[in-house]
Design a protein around this motif. Structure first.
Motif, PDB file in Angstrom:
ATOM      1  N   MET A  86     -11.100  76.600  32.990  1.00  0.00           N
ATOM      2  CA  MET A  86      -9.479  77.134  33.098  1.00  0.00           C
ATOM      3  C   MET A  86      -8.803  76.085  34.007  1.00  0.00           C
ATOM      4  N   ALA A  87      -8.035  75.559  33.477  1.00  0.00           N
ATOM      5  CA  ALA A  87      -7.153  74.513  34.245  1.00  0.00           C
ATOM      6  C   ALA A  87      -6.067  75.068  35.175  1.00  0.00           C
ATOM      7  N   ARG A  88      -5.274  75.878  34.450  1.00  0.00           N
ATOM      8  CA  ARG A  88      -4.219  76.771  35.232  1.00  0.00           C
ATOM      9  C   ARG A  88      -3.348  75.572  36.005  1.00  0.00           C
ATOM     10  N   ASP A  89      -3.412  75.943  37.295  1.00  0.00           N
ATOM     11  CA  ASP A  89      -2.495  75.032  38.286  1.00  0.00           C
ATOM     12  C   ASP A  89      -3.484  74.191  38.914  1.00  0.00           C
ATOM     13  N   VAL A  90      -4.740  73.866  38.640  1.00  0.00           N
ATOM     14  CA  VAL A  90      -5.678  73.093  39.553  1.00  0.00           C
ATOM     15  C   VAL A  90      -5.289  71.899  39.319  1.00  0.00           C
ATOM     16  N   PRO A  91      -5.429  70.954  40.611  1.00  0.00           N
ATOM     17  CA  PRO A  91      -5.198  69.474  40.305  1.00  0.00           C
ATOM     18  C   PRO A  91      -6.038  68.786  39.333  1.00  0.00           C
ATOM     19  N   LEU A  92      -5.397  67.787  38.741  1.00  0.00           N
ATOM     20  CA  LEU A  92      -6.026  67.016  37.698  1.00  0.00           C
ATOM     21  C   LEU A  92      -7.641  66.597  38.318  1.00  0.00           C
ATOM     22  N   GLU A  93      -7.546  66.035  39.240  1.00  0.00           N
ATOM     23  CA  GLU A  93      -8.863  65.338  39.866  1.00  0.00           C
ATOM     24  C   GLU A  93      -9.742  66.485  39.968  1.00  0.00           C
ATOM     25  N   LEU A  94      -9.588  67.766  40.429  1.00  0.00           N
ATOM     26  CA  LEU A  94     -10.569  68.767  40.518  1.00  0.00           C
ATOM     27  C   LEU A  94     -11.091  69.148  38.850  1.00  0.00           C
ATOM     28  N   VAL A  95     -10.120  69.351  38.166  1.00  0.00           N
ATOM     29  CA  VAL A  95     -10.447  69.672  36.749  1.00  0.00           C
ATOM     30  C   VAL A  95     -11.287  68.595  36.221  1.00  0.00           C
ATOM     31  N   THR A  96     -11.084  67.335  36.387  1.00  0.00           N
ATOM     32  CA  THR A  96     -11.830  66.331  36.021  1.00  0.00           C
ATOM     33  C   THR A  96     -13.236  66.196  36.399  1.00  0.00           C
ATOM     34  N   SER A  97     -13.304  66.649  37.815  1.00  0.00           N
ATOM     35  CA  SER A  97     -14.611  66.756  38.342  1.00  0.00           C
ATOM     36  C   SER A  97     -15.668  67.766  37.640  1.00  0.00           C
ATOM     37  N   THR A  98     -14.874  68.971  37.683  1.00  0.00           N
ATOM     38  CA  THR A  98     -15.713  70.070  37.009  1.00  0.00           C
ATOM     39  C   THR A  98     -16.128  70.018  35.614  1.00  0.00           C
ATOM     40  N   THR A  99     -15.098  69.395  34.928  1.00  0.00           N
ATOM     41  CA  THR A  99     -15.353  69.034  33.392  1.00  0.00           C
ATOM     42  C   THR A  99     -16.487  67.935  33.271  1.00  0.00           C
ATOM     43  N   ARG A 100     -16.662  67.153  34.238  1.00  0.00           N
ATOM     44  CA  ARG A 100     -17.797  66.286  34.045  1.00  0.00           C
ATOM     45  C   ARG A 100     -18.937  66.971  34.602  1.00  0.00           C
ATOM     46  N   ALA A 101     -19.033  67.760  35.437  1.00  0.00           N
ATOM     47  CA  ALA A 101     -20.231  68.422  36.004  1.00  0.00           C
ATOM     48  C   ALA A 101     -20.401  69.440  34.587  1.00  0.00           C
ATOM     49  N   THR A 102     -19.816  70.076  33.926  1.00  0.00           N
ATOM     50  CA  THR A 102     -20.187  70.660  32.739  1.00  0.00           C
ATOM     51  C   THR A 102     -21.030  69.666  31.709  1.00  0.00           C
ATOM     52  N   GLN A 103     -20.708  68.631  31.851  1.00  0.00           N
ATOM     53  CA  GLN A 103     -21.585  67.709  30.655  1.00  0.00           C
ATOM     54  C   GLN A 103     -22.906  67.651  30.978  1.00  0.00           C
ATOM     55  N   SER A 104     -23.035  67.729  32.453  1.00  0.00           N
ATOM     56  CA  SER A 104     -24.499  67.776  33.010  1.00  0.00           C
ATOM     57  C   SER A 104     -25.319  68.944  32.863  1.00  0.00           C
ATOM     58  N   LEU A 105     -24.562  69.889  32.389  1.00  0.00           N
ATOM     59  CA  LEU A 105     -25.358  71.595  32.084  1.00  0.00           C
ATOM     60  C   LEU A 105     -26.484  71.083  31.361  1.00  0.00           C
ATOM     61  N   GLN A 106     -27.938  71.477  31.497  1.00  0.00           N
ATOM     62  CA  GLN A 106     -28.997  71.159  31.202  1.00  0.00           C
ATOM     63  C   GLN A 106     -29.042  71.901  29.442  1.00  0.00           C
ATOM     64  N   TYR A 107     -28.632  73.148  29.450  1.00  0.00           N
ATOM     65  CA  TYR A 107     -28.477  73.820  28.158  1.00  0.00           C
ATOM     66  C   TYR A 107     -27.424  73.359  27.238  1.00  0.00           C
ATOM     67  N   PRO A 108     -27.810  73.058  25.966  1.00  0.00           N
ATOM     68  CA  PRO A 108     -26.736  72.777  24.893  1.00  0.00           C
ATOM     69  C   PRO A 108     -25.410  73.481  24.810  1.00  0.00           C
ATOM     70  N   HIS A 109     -24.493  72.817  24.774  1.00  0.00           N
ATOM     71  CA  HIS A 109     -23.372  73.520  24.897  1.00  0.00           C
ATOM     72  C   HIS A 109     -21.946  72.632  24.296  1.00  0.00           C
ATOM     73  N   LEU A 122      -3.848  66.820  31.245  1.00  0.00           N
ATOM     74  CA  LEU A 122      -5.236  67.226  31.024  1.00  0.00           C
ATOM     75  C   LEU A 122      -5.329  67.160  29.574  1.00  0.00           C
ATOM     76  N   GLU A 123      -4.556  66.911  28.720  1.00  0.00           N
ATOM     77  CA  GLU A 123      -4.835  66.351  27.330  1.00  0.00           C
ATOM     78  C   GLU A 123      -5.455  65.183  27.220  1.00  0.00           C
ATOM     79  N   ALA A 124      -4.808  64.218  28.113  1.00  0.00           N
ATOM     80  CA  ALA A 124      -5.250  62.838  28.027  1.00  0.00           C
ATOM     81  C   ALA A 124      -6.669  62.842  28.713  1.00  0.00           C
TER      82      ALA A 124
END
Length: 649
Positions: A86-109, A122-124
């Motif tokens: 949920m991006a809301r008003d979070v700075p781009l670099e933090l959203v990017t960091s969180t998104t990268r971390a989700t790609q490391s989640l072990q369970y398929p998603h 954010l779209e970019a």
């Protein structure tokens, strides 16, 4: 008696004793000690004390049966899981960091960035990271999930069986899903909430962002009553539960709107009837037909006839009456034109006659012969429930992310779904160390809580248990703490400065009732908060009284006047220390400090009773200690030696 049984019995005895002594104290305050001579301070004080006693009793419920969950079973294989950042008003670099971390989640998603602000960056970023992107323009309320806000809207465009919701600044552990999906082996489990933890906490936590009491024993205590709620991030939902609740609540909102619309139509008919005596016969007849149609609709509702049929029948009958009146007028106009035609030069070949489309237009025109019929016709069209129609538009007044958090939780519990609080920290966030941002966030939290309290009214929400009603009401009602705080700050200063007693006397009757309740309340709090440092959290809870008051007032203003209020002091100022952000706290600090000096003089001169002065001096000193947190908050500078970071908490 085993140690475990002993602890349970002793905790519950403490809760019951605190509640009983609280009732005894507040009953005596209302019946025997209100100083009606100075009611302007005495009555507000006893109201604030009542608020505190009730809050203490409900707080004790978290101690009654805290749920200490064991390790959940392993996650079932092959579950379809969506991860919403949920991006809301979070700075781009933090959203990017969180998104990268989700790609490391072990369970398929599947990961999605949910952008409720339509940010091009954010779209970019989503395209660059090869994850899904959901802008606000893709959301819809077509199925009426307005109560669940951006979460439910995002669900409409995805299809995962379960949804992990992460704030854009919260980085999950790789095993987040593996540690929590096992709870959903229970088919009635709809929500699993985990703690919100902040990694970059400076020494002393100057902004009280950790909330260890809430994300520790309080939510665990609520979990014992199946009342753990969605905190905005770090939680997993069952999609089926959200969608079922959304559709059910949409049906209820449609029913309420249809019933209220028909009631309004009936009221319009009653108001118009006195004018029938002076009206033309055809208008009187038309109004009677409308009255019969409205009455028939009311009877259909009582007989539980399908709402779509009731609304459709009412619409057709009102439309038929209005169309008949327009056709009657057209016939009269055509007759008049035909009579005048021979005298016209040159004579027209034929008299123009309005076609069907023109008649229909006039039926809906605001200058139809009878204002009441026009108004009722408009109401009837407002409840269009014909097949294929979108139905009434959901009402979005006061919607916000915080309102949605409480709303979706309450509706899930009211529908019989269960929730769980998994106390293990599975994601770490990054706090924005800016006092302005902290104040804005607290304003949004209290405003959202107030809206949820007004719109959902958990005390009377059908489907909630008594315990859930009490806990939700207390949680949402905490936004009113600001008003009680003002009274607690002003009352001792008024006595020390002007000798105005807010009670009849500070005598033995008072202290014999107050002291046991105060001691038991403190004991209850310390028992709940055992092992948790909660002082800073409680300081900020009281010290942010101007923000909490403004949040409540903004909701009332919008309800009464339709005026909206944004977060306070949006603009930043260049000075190093932003004292203007805590100006009201500073005013109260000066008032209390002045009262303290005057009180010491009073004590030295013995111009007022020593017991009363001493008690109010202690009270004032405690108030100063509470408000002192704002001085530390304003003086905080990221990176300074005084506030060196403590790292992950």
């Amino acid at each position: 008696m085993t140690p475990r049984v002993f602890h349970v019995v002793s905790r519950r005895l403490l809760v019951v004793s605190t509640a009983l002594f609280g009732v005894n104290y507040i009953w005596w305050r209302w019946t025997a000690s209100v100083n009606w001579t100075h009611w302007w301070i005495s009555v507000p004080l006893v109201v604030a004390e009542t608020f505190t006693v009730v809050g203490s009793a409900v707080f004790g419920m978290t101690l009654w049966r805290p749920y200490r969950r064991s390790t959940p079973p392993p996650a079932a294989p092959d579950l379809a899981v969506d991860v919403f950042v949920m991006a809301r008003d979070v700075p781009l670099e933090l959203v990017t960091s969180t998104t990268r971390a989700t790609q490391s989640l072990q369970y398929p998603h599947t990961t999605w960035i949910v952008d409720s602000r339509d940010r091009a960056d954010l779209e970019a970023a989503a395209a660059r990271l090869n994850v899904g992107y959901l802008p606000s323009t893709s959301t819809t309320d077509a199925v009426g999930l307005d109560g669940s806000g951006e979460l439910a809207n995002a669900m409409l465009w995805t299809d995962g069986e379960f949804v992990l919701v992460l704030d854009g600044a919260h980085v999950p552990r790789a095993d987040f899903l593996d540690r929590t999906l096992g709870y959903f082996r229970d088919d009635q489990m709809a929500l699993v909430q985990t703690p919100l933890s902040v990694a970059n906490v400076p020494n002393g936590d100057p902004y009280a962002v950790r909330s260890p009491l809430l994300y520790g024993p309080v939510l665990a205590g609520k979990d014992g009553w199946n009342a753990a709620y969605f905190c905005g991030s770090n939680a997993i939902f069952r999609r089926e539960a959200i969608m079922r609740v959304g559709v059910t609540d949409y049906a209820h909102s449609v029913e309420k709107r249809v019933v209220s619309t028909i009631a309004e139509a009936s009221r319009l008919v009653r108001r118009a009837r006195p004018g029938i005596v002076d009206a033309e016969p055809r208008i009187a007849a038309a109004l009677e037909q409308i009255a019969d149609a409205v009455h028939a609709a009311e009877e259909d509702i009582k007989r539980r006839r399908p709402l779509s049929e009731t609304a459709y029948t009412l619409q057709n009958r009102v439309h038929t009456v209005a169309r008949g009146m327009v056709l009657s007028d057209m016939e009269a106009i055509r007759a008049d034109l035909a009579e005048l035609a021979p005298d016209l030069d040159p004579a027209p070949a034929e008299v123009s006659i309005l076609d069907r489309a023109a008649v229909e237009a006039l039926v809906h025109h605001e200058f139809s012969p009878l204002a009441a019929i026009t108004s009722i016709q408009s109401l009837a069209h407002a409840i269009d429930l014909e097949p294929g129609s979108a139905g009434p538009a959901p009402h979005a007044t006061g919607s916000s992310e915080v309102t949605d958090q409480f709303t979706v939780s309450m509706r899930l519990h009211a529908a019989g779904w269960r929730s769980a609080y998994h106390r293990e920290v599975l994601a770490h966030g990054q706090a924005d160390w800016n006092l302005q941002s902290v104040i804005n966030r607290r304003f949004a939290q209290d405003q959202g809580a107030m809206w949820a309290l007004v719109r959902e009214n958990p005390a009377f929400k059908h489907g909630l248990t008594v315990a859930q009603k009490l806990l939700y009401t207390a949680t949402l009602g905490s936004c009113l703490t600001g008003f009680a705080a003002v009274i607690y700050f002003v009352a001792p200063a008024v006595y020390l400065g002007f000798g105005v007693l807010p009670i009849t006397a500070y005598d033995s009757d008072y202290f014999l009732r107050l002291v046991p309740f105060a001691v038991l309340s403190i004991g209850q709090f310390l028992t709940v908060a055992r092992g948790v440092s909660a002082w800073r959290e409680q300081q900020f809870r009281m010290a942010m009284f101007p923000v909490r008051i403004r949040a409540c007032v903004s909701v009332v203003r919008e309800l009464v006047f339709g005026a909206t209020a944004n977060s306070p002091d949006q603009a930043t100022r260049p000075q190093r220390y932003q004292w203007h952000l805590v100006r009201w706290q500073l005013v109260v600090l000066v008032m209390l400090a002045t009262a303290l000096v005057i009180g010491l003089v009073q004590l030295w001169r013995e111009t007022l009773p020593i017991v009363a002065v001493s008690f109010n001096l202690i009270w004032t000193t405690l108030d100063l200690a509470i408000l002192g947190v704002v001085i530390r908050a304003v003086r905080f500078q990221p990176g300074s030696a005084e506030f060196s970071s403590k790292g992950v908490t």
